[in-house]
Design an enzyme around this catalytic site. Sequence first.
Site, PDB file in Angstrom:
ATOM      1  N   ARG A   1       2.818   5.921  -3.285  1.00 48.71           N
ATOM      2  CA  ARG A   1       3.871   6.749  -3.888  1.00 48.71           C
ATOM      3  C   ARG A   1       3.867   6.636  -5.408  1.00 48.71           C
ATOM      4  NH1 ARG A   1       6.377   4.468   0.644  1.00 48.71           N
ATOM      5  NH2 ARG A   1       7.207   2.765  -0.631  1.00 48.71           N
TER       6      ARG A   1
ATOM      7  N   ASP B   1       0.823  -1.209   0.000  1.00 48.53           N
ATOM      8  CA  ASP B   1       0.000   0.000   0.000  1.00 48.53           C
ATOM      9  C   ASP B   1       0.860   1.262   0.000  1.00 48.53           C
ATOM     10  OD1 ASP B   1       0.882   0.090   2.636  1.00 48.53           O
ATOM     11  OD2 ASP B   1      -1.024   0.842   3.396  1.00 48.53           O
TER      12      ASP B   1
ATOM     13  N   ASP C   1       0.415   0.190  12.207  1.00 44.74           N
ATOM     14  CA  ASP C   1       1.706  -0.436  12.551  1.00 44.74           C
ATOM     15  C   ASP C   1       1.867  -0.544  14.057  1.00 44.74           C
ATOM     16  OD1 ASP C   1       2.370  -0.725   9.916  1.00 44.74           O
ATOM     17  OD2 ASP C   1       3.700   1.015   9.841  1.00 44.74           O
TER      18      ASP C   1
ATOM     19  N   SER D   1      -1.161  10.910   1.309  1.00 46.66           N
ATOM     20  CA  SER D   1      -1.974  11.884   2.033  1.00 46.66           C
ATOM     21  C   SER D   1      -1.602  11.886   3.505  1.00 46.66           C
ATOM     22  CB  SER D   1      -3.469  11.560   1.886  1.00 46.66           C
ATOM     23  OG  SER D   1      -3.776  10.322   2.509  1.00 46.66           O
TER      24      SER D   1
END
Length: 207
Positions: free
Chosen positions: A32, A27, A49, A38
């Site tokens: 990128r 993702d 995470d 964003s």
Amino acid sequence: MHLLYVFLTNGSFVLFIFISFVCDGVDGWCARKFNQVSTFGAVLDMVTDRISTACLLVILSQVYRPGMVFLSLLALDIASHWLQMYSTFLLGKVSHKDVKDSTNWLFKAYYGNRMFMAYCCVACEVLYITLFLLVQNDSEKLMDVLKSSITEGSPISVLVGLSVFGWAIKQLVNVIQMKTAADICVLHDINRKGEAVIIPVPLPHQT
């Protein structure tokens, strides 16, 4: 917690963690690649995470002694990333990984080289997963398990050795990150107070 541990030992836990690793990498690359980066995505990525790492550390704290080691690592992980994110917004930066103005070479190397950062992050999670898989009974002694796994000369020994190195670097970066971000927050408060103070200018004496 014990029931959760028994349920996860069937391999489902490792599978889910592996899938989350792959998705986390994919993702970020897609964001990128297609210019979909964003602020919300960056915050969400960090939050997810931290949650996955927290789950691992909490479980390990229940099956290893001393469990406080893993809880302390959890506190360091959350505190350092929270302060780093907050200080990023205070400085008006777009990403918490923008540390080009830092004077610490390790801190800059960690965030400046994606492969190096990826190795440290993956090594950290792999070490936690490996420790989870090495558990034989409740209340295992952490140092005994680490020593036996490293000295037995099996492939797991190499894996643990490589993981420990990356894990150690990541913990050191967390400490540096927490200290650096805390300093930024303190300086921000000092500057705000300095701007709020109005120093009276004495009028010249009339003769």
